[in-house]
Design an enzyme around this catalytic site. Structure first.
Site, PDB file in Angstrom:
ATOM      1  N   GLU A 178       0.819  -1.208   0.000  1.00 46.27           N
ATOM      2  CA  GLU A 178       0.000   0.000   0.000  1.00 46.27           C
ATOM      3  C   GLU A 178       0.853   1.259   0.000  1.00 46.27           C
ATOM      4  OE1 GLU A 178      -3.593   2.075   2.620  1.00 46.27           O
ATOM      5  OE2 GLU A 178      -2.279   0.597   3.570  1.00 46.27           O
ATOM      6  N   GLU A 235     -11.825   2.619   6.000  1.00 45.59           N
ATOM      7  CA  GLU A 235     -10.671   2.802   6.888  1.00 45.59           C
ATOM      8  C   GLU A 235     -10.555   4.301   7.217  1.00 45.59           C
ATOM      9  OE1 GLU A 235      -6.033   1.355   7.292  1.00 45.59           O
ATOM     10  OE2 GLU A 235      -6.671   2.412   5.496  1.00 45.59           O
TER      11      GLU A 235
END
Length: 255
Positions: free
Chosen positions: A140, A237
């Site tokens: 990520e 998130e």
């Protein structure tokens, strides 16, 4: 279009012990959960809550390392390969125990060609270890405002590293928040790197709060991603501005 949403329990319901957070996510109407660093919780306890709720668990992160010393991941740090691979082994073992389908391998704070080579080698190791368990490895890119000095800051680098590994079970965790916070177009980045994307996350830009405020119109953006062929979950998130339950109006509205 009804989109499948996953609750990231690294940020949501953090006042609860993790098994109870799973139950809260199910009660709120999420279709899955994902984790940050669940290692302090006995896997069987978490597994029981997951089975009770009926929610799949999508993924978790490798250990950050020595947080007090400033670590935020290990796998791109030259000279710390033994620690990095121990963290990978730990994550894959825990993911296997609870039925998670992905592990996010955290790069860490570093730079340079040696770091890139180290990260590539450790990702190959992770992919090979994960393959027998049917687990996908994720990497990520993080924006430099939130994590100054992080090695992986853009999807272009992530895609190039994935190609360099020569492994087909490594994908990008495409976080819309990090893309937007970096000043880039979320949909343009998505279109460019779609073939590499394994999971999508989202939060308001720029404050990372509930996704129905801020600079990004997710009520429009997320359906466009699904229409373009993304068939996975969308991971919520974000950091609630108050309590998690108080901020869930977006979920009901988008249903």
């Amino acid at each position: 279009m009804k989109l499948p949403f996953s609750a990231n329990l690294g940020f949501l319901w953090t006042e609860l012990v993790l098994p109870d957070a799973v139950r809260a996510a199910a009660k709120a109407g999420f279709e899955a959960v994902e984790l940050h660093w669940p290692y302090a919780v006995e896997p069987s306890l978490l597994g029981h809550a997951l089975a009770e709720s009926g929610l799949p668990v999508l993924g978790l992160n490798t250990s950050r390392g020595n947080v007090d010393a400033g670590d935020f991941g290990l796998s791109a740090l030259p000279g710390r390969e033994k620690e990095a691979r121990a963290a990978i082994d730990q994550a894959i073992a825990y993911a296997t125990a609870i039925g998670a389908t992905a592990v996010h391998v955290m790069a860490g704070k570093t730079d340079g060609l040696a770091a890139r080579d180290t990260f590539t080698a450790n990702l190959r190791y992770a992919a090979d270890q994960a393959r027998t368990a049917g687990i996908t490895i994720l990497l990520e890119p993080l924006n430099h405002h939130d994590v100054p000095g992080y090695f992986l800051v853009d999807n272009a680098t992530a895609a190039a590293i994935i190609e360099a590994t020569g492994r087909d079970n490594i994908r990008i965790m495409f976080d819309c928040y990090h893309v937007g916070r970096s000043g880039k177009s979320i949909l343009e980045e998505f279109d460019t790197y779609r073939q590499f994307i394994g999971h999508i996350q989202f939060a308001a830009v720029p404050d990372r709060g509930e996704p129905d405020t801020g600079e990004v119109d997710y009520a429009s953006v997320l359906p466009k991603m699904a229409e373009a062929g993304y068939a996975g979950y969308f991971g919520a998130e974000y950091k609630p501005r108050r309590s998690t339950d108080e901020g869930l109006g977006w979920l009901a509205a988008w249903r």
